[in-house]
Design a protein around this motif. Structure first.
Motif, PDB file in Angstrom:
ATOM      1  N   TRP B 128     -83.554 -44.235  24.249  1.00 41.50           N
ATOM      2  CA  TRP B 128     -84.613 -45.164  24.675  1.00 41.50           C
ATOM      3  C   TRP B 128     -84.269 -45.815  26.010  1.00 41.50           C
ATOM      4  N   PHE B 129     -83.021 -46.224  26.158  1.00 44.44           N
ATOM      5  CA  PHE B 129     -82.624 -46.947  27.364  1.00 44.44           C
ATOM      6  C   PHE B 129     -82.107 -46.022  28.469  1.00 44.44           C
ATOM      7  N   GLY B 130     -82.267 -44.720  28.295  1.00 44.13           N
ATOM      8  CA  GLY B 130     -81.906 -43.796  29.362  1.00 44.13           C
ATOM      9  C   GLY B 130     -80.412 -43.579  29.530  1.00 44.13           C
ATOM     10  N   PHE B 190     -74.550 -62.475  27.777  1.00 45.92           N
ATOM     11  CA  PHE B 190     -75.636 -62.994  28.604  1.00 45.92           C
ATOM     12  C   PHE B 190     -75.132 -63.657  29.886  1.00 45.92           C
ATOM     13  N   GLY B 245     -77.402 -52.027  20.324  1.00 48.94           N
ATOM     14  CA  GLY B 245     -78.752 -52.078  20.892  1.00 48.94           C
ATOM     15  C   GLY B 245     -78.948 -53.291  21.792  1.00 48.94           C
ATOM     16  N   ILE B 246     -78.460 -54.434  21.355  1.00 46.77           N
ATOM     17  CA  ILE B 246     -78.625 -55.663  22.148  1.00 46.77           C
ATOM     18  C   ILE B 246     -77.874 -55.521  23.477  1.00 46.77           C
ATOM     19  N   ALA B 249     -79.663 -52.975  25.750  1.00 42.93           N
ATOM     20  CA  ALA B 249     -80.868 -53.588  26.325  1.00 42.93           C
ATOM     21  C   ALA B 249     -80.483 -54.458  27.509  1.00 42.93           C
ATOM     22  N   TRP B 250     -79.503 -55.315  27.283  1.00 44.22           N
ATOM     23  CA  TRP B 250     -79.095 -56.250  28.322  1.00 44.22           C
ATOM     24  C   TRP B 250     -78.552 -55.510  29.560  1.00 44.22           C
ATOM     25  N   GLN B 253     -81.373 -53.355  31.346  1.00 46.75           N
ATOM     26  CA  GLN B 253     -82.480 -54.115  31.904  1.00 46.75           C
ATOM     27  C   GLN B 253     -82.073 -54.881  33.142  1.00 46.75           C
ATOM     28  N   SER B 256     -83.794 -54.181  36.209  1.00 39.91           N
ATOM     29  CA  SER B 256     -85.186 -54.517  36.463  1.00 39.91           C
ATOM     30  C   SER B 256     -85.421 -56.008  36.544  1.00 39.91           C
ATOM     31  N   ARG B 257     -84.326 -56.767  36.352  1.00 42.81           N
ATOM     32  CA  ARG B 257     -84.527 -58.212  36.395  1.00 42.81           C
ATOM     33  C   ARG B 257     -84.655 -58.693  37.822  1.00 42.81           C
TER      34      ARG B 257
END
Lengths: 257, 257
Positions: B128-130, B190, B245-246, B249-250, B253, B256-257
């Protein structure tokens, strides 16, 4: 040694109708049974091998009855491939929905999550992120099924899980509430701020959010993947518990960012 | 109708040693078998009910052999509780590790992920996240086990999964690489930026990252939960596939932020 009647009763609890009839559920393994005995729930019976019973001695006074059983009896009643020393029966807690009186940022609403592993994992993740309330549609898997109890790793003891008609529930106060939902097409969760007291609706593994809930959803959220970002062919979707986890992480961490 | 020898061969593929001996794996269900037939892999046999075979007509020329079988034969060879019309056998792809020649931001390294559902879900999420490359320690579950294939939902066809000795692998070029790992105590993900070409090590479900890999890890990452943020008692850990997964994702992404 267990009587035939006891074996019959304990194995009947694999089925929801008997768990409901008796108002009980089962959990297995030293760790989760210990947690159960340290919780406020009424533990009606603990069944374990002599090693299992021994290692729980310090908390066993909380159990109404305790039986030392053979490994083969444990195997017979167990729901696990590899039984883990102890098996316990406890009263189902009465769970009452009070999402608006909590200190939790987010309330989850599960719309027909079918896989017990997914439900248990979502409860465990909610517990990790301090989410105290999870609403489930009546078509969602049973929180007291053995597979859900195992996958939740004890978190079902700390998270308030309530079964309700979600459409009726939302219709009462959706005007005053931010209701978010996950869709294949929506706004990137990474560009959304999730406000206090929001609801997050997670749809069914195959068909997503049911049509009767769609009108209540104010914001459609998507977790952007490579096909969104770079038009590359990839997975068609995320696993429901992974998607729920990513959104819970994002929504609750925005406190600390 | 299947011969006894065919049934014996097909049911033997539930075991890793026979899959390895024959260099094949199985997958089931209309969706995943269709995807398999549209992939570059060699599909040696498709076994389906007449309805199943009918609905794959347009892609069946890719299969070396096709058998229409009874529902009871399908049930006999199936690994699913509810068999879904077709069952296919395909050659295992040769997977070669080329993490440094890819356009993928992150490479995963799975250190003894044991649960087939977790492994399949991690592969699906990576897709999903490439994320194009996943390294697995030899003690990680077998990517070709039926449960992994099903949980990955076809993503094992797009993600390069390589089994290797992770300590040997990292020892060759860890000085030039950012290797991150998940730990109960570490820096909040984060507050971390994950650089290009980083590795992310995900540890075993129970014991975490093994001691022989710890020296290679430059940064320890944690997904902060309510017990970190607000000192509230909560779950002791996240499910490995949710945690992975978390972080995926982080990390992905942040482009793209």
């Amino acid at each position: 040694m267990l009587s035939q009647a006891q074996k019959k009763f304990l194995t009947s609890l694999k089925q929801k109708k008997y768990r409901k009839e008796h108002g009980v559920f089962v959990s297995e393994g030293l760790k989760i049974v210990r947690e159960l005995l340290q919780s406020e729930l009424e533990v009606t019976g603990v069944y374990g091998t002599s090693e299992g019973i021994d290692s729980l001695q310090d908390v066993l006074d909380r159990a109404k009855t305790v039986f030392t059983i053979s490994a083969s009896d444990l195997e017979r009643i167990s729901n696990l491939k590899t039984p883990n020393q102890v098996f316990a029966v406890a009263k189902q807690p009465q769970q009452v929905c009070t999402p608006h009186s909590t200190d939790s940022k987010l309330t989850l609403a599960l719309d027909s999550i079918q896989d017990p592993g997914n439900l248990g994992t979502i409860i465990r993740t909610a517990d990790w992120f301090g989410i105290r309330n999870v609403l489930c549609s009546h078509s969602t898997a049973d929180i007291f099924s053995p597979k859900v109890v195992q996958a939740s790793m004890g978190s079902f003891l700390r998270v308030n899980v309530v079964y309700t008609n979600l459409a009726d529930y939302f219709s009462k106060f959706y005007l005053h509430t931010h209701i978010f939902g996950t869709f294949p097409e929506g706004n990137s969760i990474f560009s959304e701020a999730i406000p206090e007291n929001a609801f997050l609706v997670i749809g069914n593994e195959s068909v997503g959010i049911s049509p009767d809930l769609v009108p209540f959803i104010r914001r459609r959220l998507t977790i952007p993947g490579s096909s969104h970002l770079r038009s590359v062919t990839g997975a068609e979707s995320l696993n429901a518990s992974v998607a729920a986890g990513i959104i819970m992480a994002w929504a609750t961490q925005s406190d600390s960012r």
